[in-house]
Motif scaffolding. Structure first.
Motif: not given
Length: 797
Positions: A634-662
């Motif tokens: 609805i915001l008419l933003i052009e797709p950017d799969l590369n940036f979306l992959a970077v976001l998903c990878g960055w969030v996954w790293l944070q979750v893995c860091a919390l899991l490793s800390q436990e």
């Protein structure tokens, strides 16, 4: 006595009063308004006294120059491009409408095609430049002798060979009551260039829409170009010239009368300048757009039969005033475009057949506003479900962190970032809800859910965390003050001066008796802690709650600052705007980083529920996955799969860091010298000869006596590398791995150390040398930071 209002509230009321109070017109503005009305009157009179063909300067012997700014020969505009642009517009009409195109343009045909009568909506596509281009050559001193420009760089000057274009149309809902074949229309055009910097320009255009055959003519208007007053001369025939002049003669005169009576205070109601662009006077290129609507592909028998036109009319009425819960599939609008700049001297047109293959472009396409709003309502409803799910997870986490011990583990900034995101959504939906009438109620309902998330629950949870962690902050401040060198004459070291006692004062007499101290019958540790807290807060009672007021102020200032900056960022160049939005999004999706940092500093293995961590990570990523992966967002933003992959990878790293800390420890990836010392509740237990390094409370196995000669001693299991203790919380056996004495360190004990990393997580040893199950002691420490056996104060997890 009633509480006084905070100074910030008083300042906010004063600012709102000053902002909402209308300013009286100054003498200079009144003179400018009169001058603008006089100029518009003269331009409208020049239009009424002209005939079709007067604009073709030097082409015909009887051509008369128009007395309009930008249309006179001495102004230097490139009007020789008009004929080629009109020929191209006629060719596009013939391609879209077929053989009836010429008759419809000349007004001699009654076979009307299937076209939308109201084109309120948007179309977008690609454009290409045609013809040569040598830059603007305009006599600015002759056009605006009293105008001054702060720069010689022309805005809206398209120098690339191709790019993107998007046009938003806004047309009156019911058209003109006195004329149904031609209507006034306005549009907001965005032209982007395919360059390394991604330059794009925005402008507002006004024009006329010929409803019968779908031709739209738009033009810009400024101080150096009377585009709206000369618009009928840009028409394709004498018939359309007459229709356009009659329409503008009525509508322009109504606007001028409103200006004269003071109802309309705008001195340039047809200006093409966007809001915020008039801070500096800079010359910009003018534009003339020709847009031809293509027939609607309804695939009905009979083609343009009257019955099919009635079906299309009913479809538009159903879109405008829906009576059914589900609207039928609405075909998109398709338009071909040709545009030229009379002062900058270039021509652009949309990519598509017949000049280009369909694979290279299909002209401009887009939905009507009603169809777009119907799809937007469904997408907004999904976003409402996402916000409700985020709120549910927050409530579960708040219920889990119901004690001071658990709240002290949670990072204040992690929850603050999530609250900022909800506040951003709140203000965004509220602003869009006030502007888009068709989805106002749904957008405001979504804003209300976000309001609950950020105001009631988010800020309430932040206040609880802030209050619990205030003691920790006070302790750190006192420690920093104690470590910092004090000045010799500082107030802390200087004794206060007091007057001597009077002579008649009673003097203390030392009798030599030994003082008697009566011990308290209460919890001594609790009294000591209470006295220390009382001394620390003696001069600042209620400081945690009062101190949170400044946090409120900083939070909302940051929130409103980000919203206003983001709104202003919509006027920035595309490259700068992309960098800003990507940086802001990446910072927002780093909400788990403060929690990882706090786990390291406090040596805490787990602070948040795993359903909260994983659920919030997925739910916060879903809107960005929708914007950067779905082309029809609805915001008419052009797709950017590369940036979306970077976001998903960055969030996954944070979750893995919390899991490793436990499981591996909160400080397994940092050096000991980088963090302050902290007590380790999972130490390596070594069995020396005296047993001094082992916890107390070894259990004697059943059936074993001290005098019996057995292979298993008291407190030992059958395995020499393990010992059995009694957990005082659950009253169950606790078998822990033990490293052999120094004499056997190279034997079986050394092998047990390498494999006991995860086994050490099953037990916890307190500083007072008592051992418990990890689950038991963690559950105990959620409520009290005291040893269950000796009531010794325990370090926080």
């Amino acid at each position: 006595m009633a509480n006084n209002p905070p100074p910030f509230a008083i300042l906010l009321v004063i600012l709102l009063f000053l902002y909402l109070t209308p300013d009286p017109p100054s003498p200079g503005e009144s003179h400018r308004q009169q001058h603008a009305v006089a100029h518009e009157r003269g331009a409208l009179e020049a239009l009424n006294n002209s005939t079709y063909g007067d604009l073709h300067l030097g082409k015909e012997e009887d051509a008369r120059p128009l007395n309009l700014t930008g249309f006179r020969p001495e102004h230097g505009f490139r009007w020789e491009l008009l004929e080629s642009a009109q020929d191209k517009a006629r060719d596009q009409a013939r391609y879209a409408l077929g053989e009836t195109a010429d008759g419809l343009i000349e007004g001699g045909s009654d076979q009307y095609p299937l076209l939308y009568h109201n084109v309120t909506g948007f179309v977008e596509g690609e454009w290409r430049r045609t013809g040569a281009y040598d830059g603007p050559h305009v006599n600015l001193s002759a056009i605006t002798p009293h105008g001054t420009y702060t720069s010689e760089d022309w805005k809206r000057n398209v120098t690339a060979t191709s790019g993107d274009v998007r046009i938003h149309f806004r047309e009156k809902e019911n058209g003109e009551a006195w004329n149904t074949s031609v209507r006034r229309i306005s549009a907001r055009a965005t032209i982007g260039e395919e360059t390394s910097f991604g330059t794009w320009w925005e402008m507002i255009l006004y024009g006329i829409h010929f409803v019968d055959f779908g031709e739209i003519i738009l033009t810009t208007t400024s101080e150096k170009f009377d585009g709206i007053f000369g618009l009928p001369h840009l028409a394709l025939s004498n018939h359309t010239f007459s229709l356009g002049r009659d329409l503008l003669n009525k509508t322009l005169n109504e606007t001028i009368e409103k200006q004269k009576e003071g109802i309309l205070e705008d001195s340039a109601p047809w200006s093409s300048t966007m809001e915020g662009e008039d801070l500096f006077s800079v010359p910009h290129c003018e534009y003339v757009f020709y847009l031809q609507q293509h027939p609607v592909p309804l695939n009905l028998p009979g083609g343009a039969a009257p019955g099919n036109s009635l079906v299309l009319h009913h479809l538009e009425e159903e879109l405008r005033f829906p009576h059914r819960p589900f609207l039928p599939k609405t075909p998109d609008m398709t338009m071909s475009m040709v545009a030229f700049s009379p002062d900058c001297g270039f021509t652009i047109e949309s990519k598509g057949p017949p000049d280009l293959a369909p694979q290279e472009g299909k002209h401009l396409k887009g939905p009507k506003t009603e169809a777009y709003a119907f799809v937007a309502r469904r997408h907004v409803l999904l976003f409402t479900v996402i916000i409700a799910a985020q709120l549910l997870l927050l409530l579960r986490q708040m219920k889990e962190a119901s004690t001071p011990s658990t709240r002290s583990r949670i990072s204040f900034y992690t929850i603050a970032i999530l609250a900022l995101g909800d506040g951003f959504a709140l203000l965004g939906f509220a602003l869009f809800g006030m502007q888009i009438e068709s989805t106002t109620m749904l957008l405001l309902a979504t804003a209300y859910v976000a309001f609950l998330s950020v105001i009631f629950f988010g800020m309430g949870f932040l206040k609880e965390i802030w209050t619990v962690q205030s003691t920790e902050r006070s302790r750190e401040e006192r420690q920093q003050a104690a470590n910092s060198p004090q000045a010799p004459n500082s107030p802390e070291t200087t004794q206060p001066e007091t007057l001597p006692l009077p002579v008649t004062a009673r003097q203390a007499i030392n009798s030599g008796a030994t003082p008697i101290i009566i011990p308290s019958d209460q919890d001594i540790d609790a009294e000591i802690a209470e006295n220390q807290d009382g001394d620390a807060n003696a001069n600042n009672q209620g400081s945690p709650r009062r101190g949170f007021g400044s946090v409120y102020l900083r939070f909302y200032l940051l929130l409103f600052g980000l919203v206003f900056l983001s709104l202003h960022a919509t006027t920035w160049p595309a490259s700068v705007q992309s960098v800003y939005s990507s940086t802001l999004t990446f910072a927002y999706m780093s909400f788990l980083v403060p929690q990882i940092y706090r786990n390291v500093m406090r040596n805490c293995r787990k602070a948040l529920r795993w359903d909260f961590v994983i659920g919030q990570s997925i739910l916060r990523l879903l809107p960005f996955a929708y914007l950067y992966a779905y082309k029809g967002n609805i915001l008419l933003i052009e797709p950017d799969l590369n940036f979306l992959a970077v976001l998903c990878g960055w969030v996954w790293l944070q979750v893995c860091a919390l899991l490793s800390q436990e499981h591996l420890g909160p400080r397994f990836f940092v050096r000991d010298t980088w963090v302050p010392p902290a007590y380790d509740y999972h130490p390596v237990l070594r069995a020396d000869e005296e047993g001094a390094s082992l916890p107390s409370g070894a259990k004697v196995l059943a059936g074993e006596e001290a005098g019996m000669t057995t292979t298993t001693k008291a407190g030992e299991s059958r395995d020499k590398s393990k010992k059995i203790f009694d957990c005082a919380i659950c009253m169950q056996d606790l078998e822990v791995p033990v490293i052999a004495s120094a004499a056997d360190a190279d034997g079986a004990g050394a092998s047990g150390l390498s494999g006991g990393l995860l086994a050490r997580r099953a037990y916890m040893v307190t500083p007072c040398r008592h051992i418990f199950h990890s689950v038991c002691l963690e559950g105990w420490m959620r409520y009290r930071l005291q040893c269950p056996i000796c009531r010794e104060v325990l370090p926080p997890l």
